[in-house]
Design a protein around this motif. Structure first.
Motif, PDB file in Angstrom:
ATOM      1  N   SER A  77      11.228 -26.456 -64.667  1.00 12.60           N
ATOM      2  CA  SER A  77      11.182 -26.805 -66.080  1.00 12.60           C
ATOM      3  C   SER A  77      11.472 -28.298 -66.283  1.00 12.60           C
ATOM      4  CB  SER A  77      12.217 -25.935 -66.797  1.00 12.60           C
ATOM      5  OG  SER A  77      12.196 -26.182 -68.156  1.00 12.60           O
ATOM      6  N   TRP A  81       9.130 -31.330 -67.817  1.00 12.74           N
ATOM      7  CA  TRP A  81       9.614 -32.261 -68.828  1.00 12.74           C
ATOM      8  C   TRP A  81       9.356 -33.717 -68.401  1.00 12.74           C
ATOM      9  CZ3 TRP A  81      13.282 -36.153 -68.984  1.00 12.74           C
ATOM     10  CH2 TRP A  81      13.595 -36.639 -70.266  1.00 12.74           C
ATOM     11  N   GLU A  84       5.777 -34.522 -68.821  1.00 14.97           N
ATOM     12  CA  GLU A  84       5.478 -34.807 -70.235  1.00 14.97           C
ATOM     13  C   GLU A  84       5.861 -36.238 -70.603  1.00 14.97           C
ATOM     14  OE1 GLU A  84       7.468 -31.887 -72.681  1.00 14.97           O
ATOM     15  OE2 GLU A  84       6.478 -30.257 -71.576  1.00 14.97           O
TER      16      GLU A  84
ATOM     17  N   ARG B   6      15.671 -28.206 -70.561  1.00 12.95           N
ATOM     18  CA  ARG B   6      15.147 -29.471 -71.073  1.00 12.95           C
ATOM     19  C   ARG B   6      16.261 -30.279 -71.731  1.00 12.95           C
ATOM     20  NH1 ARG B   6       9.503 -28.547 -71.194  1.00 12.95           N
ATOM     21  NH2 ARG B   6       9.119 -30.174 -72.706  1.00 12.95           N
TER      22      ARG B   6
END
Lengths: 445, 445
Positions: A77, A81, A84, B6
């Motif tokens: 995850s 991130w 991104e 996140r």
């Protein structure tokens, strides 16, 4: 120390061994000291120590989902991130690795397998520049290419790959029957902090159907700065990206990251199973088996300390910490420009500044040495004395033919005032060294 | 968990993040649990936790002498000591790496560069077996070879490379104009704990002028057992050797080692400088720059926690801890042989045992399935239930065509009595599963 390193038959008391450890570890450079400006320093945030300690205590084997579903979920995850932040699409993926060298190697292998038929490899060529980090060439050679398959493209006056030279070189290579397949650009050159013109290189990669790798081991962290994020414009077009958290994200060794635009490319290169069906499952599943995305089978959950640090600091703070480094180098440039006899060889870029002292004499006083060689000696001596006197460690490098001093100012613990004191001291040392050198030379005549 | 991974803009409190870390890390297999028998377990000695924590706190960049003379000296000295344990000559050297995968890759690259001209590479072949760890094939492919350059040599009834088959294969390859250059033997097969006939393979390597690599990631630690050291006879003839301390030397991840008979080979493959003079200096100097001996530039001092552990435990204790693992597997074999309906598929070797339950029926009760497939299902279910009921984790594998249970008993914390209880429980589960399967099948008819 060599003999003490060898284990004996009997156990030694705890305090004895801890004492030895302290003695051994005292022989080192404090890469995390606020006034250590050499290499890329490693200013560690205290949360990374704690996160690393906890990761160690849990000691998960984070190679497979079966062994480590918790840490694997969080690492995966976190990787998404980071992707991104670089603007990479949802197809992207990656893996935490030990650092830039393994990340660059992983990217080369992935690009090799994605772009070349096996039979094409002997004619393949890769484009880097003289300023590209040495781990890139090492990774290329480890991946089975010959050194002469590496093209070191000419740089412009800012030490960045010259797009026109790159185009010419590609054209010339194609004419000679060679197969260009990869450009390795840099975001955050180790020497100058410069960033290759990523958009220009991406245009070339696109039109020539080449893999665009961006080595952002140092500089990709600028993506987490709200103020300076734009510096890395074009990074969004990378096919793969190297990013080290033990450089400018304040982590203890080791914590590196490699991202690829399409994670299936990683799986195609590194999944050990022969079954294509399983590999396809691997790409679509949420249950990530990291041993199918990189070189390592057993691997520690290197990303967890970074996760811990980011949660603890929050992104606003991280942004400020990175900005502080940029600010310090720009401040240093300003101060040096205000002082007499200092020359800026490469302006502050991503917290790195290159400069040298040029003594106020019109020509060298002794025969047999030209002026730049004379300056080289003076600047090497300035660096040596600054370290010896425990003032600071600006080490030397060469970006042009002359030797220069270099500062990488990424420590969040260093203030402008402290940096100003360091620069004043360097100026004093420079005057002292210069006077002594001139005197010695004159006396010799 | 994915969303919690996140990072947000604001800092989270310490106890919150530590709590999240605990939750995340609870989703894992306890590779260090005394009754986890799957893969190669990772039973960590408490001294390794402390050694690792201290190494992290000092956070040296152990890539170069300039950065880290203390840790580099101790690591280099420890490497020499390990090389001596394997009987390697004073010319030998090595580097601590993240584990067996990188160690095997490093060995392949070193062998490739030592034995082959660049032009010969497309015709080169490497010999491994079906039992060789998958990281070996991965390393070969990463290093630029094609999968079809890998020969999987036939094994004998003990799952070890058959020297006669190897000789035939080499002869046949040479006849076809190919260039044999490397044998990858194993000391401590992951599946069975077996050791290839190292002397026989060394004879072949010698007469055929091939590089002999020994993957001792798991089994090389037997060299530190006073009682069982002889099992690894012939390892002294290796050109390179992989040895993981996070397997049978009780270290936290990651702590692997690659040794080579002549350290100059490592330097020739991995030193980044172009200057041969400097590289020669590098080989003779006491001032080791590890970045010239492996893939990584920045690297943590992974060997220091092992140094710490060995100093704290003393070699007599380490020898006993390794012997204990060997003893447990032999004890388990004895117990299973005394129980009814259990079959030993591969006897206890280096703390690994392969066995299966064979229900006391003369033929399978249902149509469309042969007896072995029926047994496969029963044994898979035994493993599943043992894990589900938190009794123990003997996982399954296949060394022949049938599925078997496998125990790797390396935990110094497990006693014979506890192991006996585990085996009794497995026997109960086996009876229960078998009865249920037979009943289900019968009801279906």
């Amino acid at each position: 120390m060599r003999n003490a390193a060898r284990p004996g038959a009997q156990a030694l008391p705890l305090n004895h061994v801890i004492g030895d450890m302290a003695k051994i570890m005292s022989h080192r450079i404090a890469m995390d000291h606020p006034r250590f400006f050499g290499f890329i320093p490693s200013p560690v945030d205290e949360n990374s120590f704690l996160g690393s300690m906890l990761t160690t205590m849990y000691n998960v084997g984070a190679g497979s989902w079966y062994q480590s579903s918790g840490a694997s979920t969080v690492e995966d995850s976190l990787i998404k991130w980071f992707a991104e932040q670089a603007g990479l699409p949802p197809s992207s993926g990656g893996i935490f690795v030990s650092g830039g060298s393994v990340a660059n190697l992983t990217a080369v292998v992935t690009a090799r397998d994605a772009k070349l038929q096996f039979e094409q490899r002997p004619k393949a060529v890769i484009y880097i520049s003289e300023q590209t980090h040495s781990s890139m060439a090492k990774g290329i050679v480890v991946a089975g290419f010959h050194r002469n398959q590496i093209r070191r493209v000419q740089c412009d006056s800012s030490y960045r790959i010259k797009p026109s030279s790159l185009r010419q070189q590609i054209e010339s290579d194609r004419k000679n029957g060679l197969i260009p397949f990869m450009i390795a650009a840099t975001c955050g050159l180790t020497n100058t902090g410069g960033i290759d013109d990523l958009n220009a290189l991406a245009d070339i990669a696109e039109s020539e159907n080449l893999w665009l790798h961006v080595d952002g081991a140092y500089g990709a962290s600028i993506l987490l700065s709200k103020t300076h994020k734009h510096c890395a414009d074009g990074i969004v077009r990378a096919d793969s990206l190297t990013w080290d958290a033990h450089k400018w994200l304040f982590q203890v060794y080791d914590c590196g990251l490699v991202l690829v635009r399409d994670k299936r490319n990683l799986i195609e290169s590194f999944a050990t199973g022969a079954s294509y069906i399983r590999d396809a499952d691997e790409a679509s599943s949420e249950k990530v088996n990291f041993w199918n995305r990189g070189i390592e089978m057993s691997r520690p959950a290197r990303g967890m300390k970074l996760w811990f640090t980011l949660q603890r600091l929050g992104l606003d703070k991280v942004s400020d910490m990175i900005d502080h480094g940029v600010d310090l180098a720009e401040f240093a440039e300003l101060v040096f420009r205000g002082f007499e006899n200092w020359e800026i060889l490469s302006p502050a870029q991503l917290a790195i500044l290159n400069f040298r002292y040029v003594p106020p004499i019109s020509k060298p006083p002794s025969e047999g040495t030209d002026f730049d060689q004379f300056c080289d000696k003076i600047n090497a001596e300035i660096s040596r004395l600054a370290v010896e006197r425990n003032i600071a460690a600006p080490l030397t490098t060469r970006i042009t033919k002359v030797l220069n001093l270099r500062m990488c100012t990424v420590s969040p613990q260093l203030s402008r005032d402290q940096l100003l004191e360091v620069i004043k001291s360097l100026d004093s040392i420079a005057k002292e060294v210069s006077a002594s050198f001139v005197k010695k030379r004159i006396l010799k005549i």
